[in-house]
Design an enzyme around this catalytic site. Structure first.
Site, PDB file in Angstrom:
ATOM      1  N   SER A  41       0.768  -1.109  -0.047  1.00  0.00           N
ATOM      2  CA  SER A  41       0.163  -0.034   0.015  1.00  0.00           C
ATOM      3  C   SER A  41       0.932   1.304  -0.033  1.00  0.00           C
ATOM      4  CB  SER A  41      -1.116   0.062   1.080  1.00  0.00           C
ATOM      5  OG  SER A  41      -2.001  -0.888   1.066  1.00  0.00           O
TER       6      SER A  41
ATOM      7  N   ASN B 182     -15.078 -22.764   6.598  1.00  0.00           N
ATOM      8  CA  ASN B 182     -13.942 -22.270   7.444  1.00  0.00           C
ATOM      9  C   ASN B 182     -13.258 -23.282   8.329  1.00  0.00           C
ATOM     10  OD1 ASN B 182     -12.621 -19.950   8.307  1.00  0.00           O
ATOM     11  ND2 ASN B 182     -13.600 -19.912  10.143  1.00  0.00           N
TER      12      ASN B 182
ATOM     13  N   LYS C 297      -9.698  -5.557  11.250  1.00  0.00           N
ATOM     14  CA  LYS C 297     -10.479  -5.045  10.683  1.00  0.00           C
ATOM     15  C   LYS C 297     -12.001  -4.966  11.219  1.00  0.00           C
ATOM     16  CE  LYS C 297      -8.716  -5.745   6.049  1.00  0.00           C
ATOM     17  NZ  LYS C 297      -8.758  -6.437   4.677  1.00  0.00           N
TER      18      LYS C 297
ATOM     19  N   GLN D 251     -10.072  -1.913  -4.725  1.00  0.00           N
ATOM     20  CA  GLN D 251     -10.359  -1.200  -3.479  1.00  0.00           C
ATOM     21  C   GLN D 251      -9.247   0.035  -3.146  1.00  0.00           C
ATOM     22  OE1 GLN D 251      -8.455  -0.868  -0.376  1.00  0.00           O
ATOM     23  NE2 GLN D 251      -6.443  -1.640  -1.238  1.00  0.00           N
TER      24      GLN D 251
ATOM     25  N   GLY E  40     -12.698 -10.879   8.644  1.00  0.00           N
ATOM     26  CA  GLY E  40     -13.370  -9.561   8.329  1.00  0.00           C
ATOM     27  C   GLY E  40     -13.372  -9.435   6.651  1.00  0.00           C
TER      28      GLY E  40
ATOM     29  N   TYR F   6      -1.831 -11.123  -2.457  1.00  0.00           N
ATOM     30  CA  TYR F   6      -1.223 -10.788  -3.393  1.00  0.00           C
ATOM     31  C   TYR F   6       0.196 -10.999  -3.418  1.00  0.00           C
ATOM     32  CZ  TYR F   6      -0.806  -6.542  -0.853  1.00  0.00           C
ATOM     33  OH  TYR F   6      -0.529  -5.498   0.015  1.00  0.00           O
TER      34      TYR F   6
ATOM     35  N   ASP G 291     -12.837  -3.013   0.557  1.00  0.00           N
ATOM     36  CA  ASP G 291     -12.600  -4.148   0.349  1.00  0.00           C
ATOM     37  C   ASP G 291     -13.681  -4.952  -0.493  1.00  0.00           C
ATOM     38  OD1 ASP G 291     -10.148  -4.597   1.609  1.00  0.00           O
ATOM     39  OD2 ASP G 291     -10.894  -5.512   3.297  1.00  0.00           O
TER      40      ASP G 291
ATOM     41  N   GLU H  74     -17.605 -22.974  13.752  1.00  0.00           N
ATOM     42  CA  GLU H  74     -18.488 -22.177  14.555  1.00  0.00           C
ATOM     43  C   GLU H  74     -18.433 -20.655  13.927  1.00  0.00           C
ATOM     44  OE1 GLU H  74     -20.693 -23.123  16.894  1.00  0.00           O
ATOM     45  OE2 GLU H  74     -21.089 -20.960  17.333  1.00  0.00           O
TER      46      GLU H  74
ATOM     47  N   THR I  78     -12.617 -22.975  11.480  1.00  0.00           N
ATOM     48  CA  THR I  78     -13.344 -23.141  12.782  1.00  0.00           C
ATOM     49  C   THR I  78     -14.840 -23.135  12.166  1.00  0.00           C
ATOM     50  OG1 THR I  78     -11.613 -22.099  13.868  1.00  0.00           O
ATOM     51  CG2 THR I  78     -13.761 -22.091  15.040  1.00  0.00           C
TER      52      THR I  78
HETATM   53  P1  ATR Z   1      -9.216 -10.839   8.111  1.00  0.00           P
HETATM   54  O1  ATR Z   1      -9.717  -9.733   8.769  1.00  0.00           O
HETATM   55  O2  ATR Z   1      -8.190 -10.559   7.044  1.00  0.00           O
HETATM   56  O3  ATR Z   1     -10.210 -11.822   7.456  1.00  0.00           O
HETATM   57  P2  ATR Z   1      -9.165 -12.601  10.397  1.00  0.00           P
HETATM   58  O4  ATR Z   1     -10.400 -12.041  10.593  1.00  0.00           O
HETATM   59  O5  ATR Z   1      -7.938 -12.845  11.216  1.00  0.00           O
HETATM   60  O6  ATR Z   1      -8.561 -11.885   9.115  1.00  0.00           O
HETATM   61  O7  ATR Z   1      -9.518 -14.050   9.650  1.00  0.00           O
HETATM   62  C1  ATR Z   1      -8.597 -14.987   9.222  1.00  0.00           C
HETATM   63  C2  ATR Z   1      -9.399 -16.126   8.288  1.00  0.00           C
HETATM   64  O8  ATR Z   1      -8.297 -17.124   8.064  1.00  0.00           O
HETATM   65  C3  ATR Z   1     -10.227 -16.991   9.383  1.00  0.00           C
HETATM   66  O9  ATR Z   1     -11.309 -17.295   8.754  1.00  0.00           O
HETATM   67  C4  ATR Z   1      -9.287 -18.116   9.749  1.00  0.00           C
HETATM   68  O10 ATR Z   1      -9.933 -19.189  10.276  1.00  0.00           O
HETATM   69  P3  ATR Z   1     -10.676 -19.318  11.748  1.00  0.00           P
HETATM   70  O11 ATR Z   1     -11.806 -18.829  12.088  1.00  0.00           O
HETATM   71  O12 ATR Z   1     -10.458 -20.995  11.907  1.00  0.00           O
HETATM   72  O13 ATR Z   1      -9.450 -19.143  12.729  1.00  0.00           O
HETATM   73  C5  ATR Z   1      -8.637 -18.375   8.617  1.00  0.00           C
HETATM   74  N1  ATR Z   1      -7.221 -18.878   9.064  1.00  0.00           N
HETATM   75  C6  ATR Z   1      -6.109 -18.646   9.293  1.00  0.00           C
HETATM   76  N2  ATR Z   1      -5.235 -19.476   9.486  1.00  0.00           N
HETATM   77  C7  ATR Z   1      -5.517 -20.581   8.776  1.00  0.00           C
HETATM   78  C8  ATR Z   1      -5.138 -21.718   8.742  1.00  0.00           C
HETATM   79  N3  ATR Z   1      -3.927 -22.016   9.115  1.00  0.00           N
HETATM   80  N4  ATR Z   1      -5.956 -22.811   8.284  1.00  0.00           N
HETATM   81  C9  ATR Z   1      -7.126 -22.374   7.804  1.00  0.00           C
HETATM   82  N5  ATR Z   1      -7.584 -21.169   7.977  1.00  0.00           N
HETATM   83  C10 ATR Z   1      -6.960 -20.220   8.611  1.00  0.00           C
END
Ligand code: ATR
Length: 272
Positions: free
Chosen positions: A22, A155, A73, A246, A135, A218, A109, A159, A157
């Site tokens: 950026s 995802n 975010k 963006q 986010g 990127y 975004d 949940e 997780t």
């Molecule tokens: P952002 O604001 O850029 O979206 P974030 O809110 O920290 O960043 O979200 C990161 C995303 O990447 C989440 O969906 C996270 O999954 P979890 O909800 O399970 O934490 C996902 N993520 C991060 N590391 C990961 C990994 N090693 N394998 C799979 N998903 C991952």
């Protein structure tokens, strides 16, 4: 060096932030449109636990524009004075403008994601698999729904996917549900998996040649996910496209001026 005591400061905050281009992108555009004495753009690594202090500092130091990235975010929203209604709906902010000490949060975004897709395909009634539930995923869900597509959230997780699915009225599953992902028309990676690494958020088995695969990462320019997609014969969209679209919207919010798309694209591609 054109920086003077009158120069307005903009910056990106995040952790990690070292990969961000950026600063190069905005500074090259300031120069191209004759704003290089008026604006400068820098980066600052801000840890999750220091966000509130950083925002107080931004007000105290009268920093004008703040680009917000991982992991702030969503958390930044509670620390701002006003939130643009679209950013409120999305539930994430990536752009903050400081007007006389009042901080307003925006989301560009979603514009980046929507414009990148619009230049590639028609999304009406298509099915889009969003990988991730953070986010960036929120912006992606909002963007593809605006374009008339149906959404599935996948995802690590489950949940977290469920929470977003209920909020945005879509289906969800684990990111390991390869067979389900395979049935979608478009796959968008919004997780951080693949950022400066050769990991992929999904296995090669989830990708087929009919897919359009969009990675919002990127760095590297071509992520492992996009390499796999190309090998399968799928169409790909690079994260630099999202950064560009963006960025055009963000530049306008910070400076009040438009910058030609080709100038920003050149600045991005020279730095990736
Ligand atoms: P952002 O604001 O850029 O979206 P974030 O809110 O920290 O960043 O979200 C990161 C995303 O990447 C989440 O969906 C996270 O999954 P979890 O909800 O399970 O934490 C996902 N993520 C991060 N590391 C990961 C990994 N090693 N394998 C799979 N998903 C991952």
């Amino acid at each position: 060096m054109n920086i003077t005591s009158k120069t307005t400061i903009c910056m990106i905050i995040g952790d990690p932030v070292e990969h961000s281009i950026s600063p190069q992108m905005h500074n090259a555009c300031y120069e191209a449109v004759g704003l290089e004495e008026k604006f400068v753009f820098v980066a600052s690594k801000v840890k999750r636990e220091n966000l509130e202090q950083a925002i107080n500092g931004i007000k105290a130091l009268n920093i004008h524009g703040i680009t917000v990235t991982i992991p702030h975010k969503t958390n930044v929203m509670n620390l701002l004075d006003t939130i643009d209604p679209v950013a409120e709906k999305i539930g994430a902010v990536n752009t903050v403008v400081n007007k006389n000490g009042t901080l307003t949060g925006y989301n560009t975004d979603w514009v980046g994601i929507a414009d990148s897709l619009k230049h590639t395909t028609q999304l009406k009634d298509k099915e889009v698999a969003i990988l991730g539930a953070g986010g960036a995923a929120r912006a992606a869900i909002f963007a593809v729904k605006e374009l008339g597509a149906k959404v599935g959230i996948f995802n690590r997780t489950v949940e977290n996917a469920k929470i977003l699915a209920e909020e945005f009225n879509c289906v969800y599953a684990s990111i390991n549900e390869t067979e389900k992902i395979k049935n979608y028309d478009v796959i968008i990676n919004t997780t951080s998996v693949g950022l400066k690494s050769v990991e992929t958020p999904i296995s090669a088995d989830a990708i087929k040649k009919e897919h359009i695969v969009f990675d919002i990462i990127y760095t590297p320019y071509e992520t492992q996910l996009l390499k796999l997609a190309k090998e399968k014969g799928a169409q790909v969209i690079h994260g630099t496209e999202m950064l560009l679209y963006q960025g055009l919207a963000q530049f306008k919010l910070y400076t009040g001026k438009d910058v030609p798309e080709e100038i920003m694209r050149k600045a991005i591609l020279e730095n990736t």
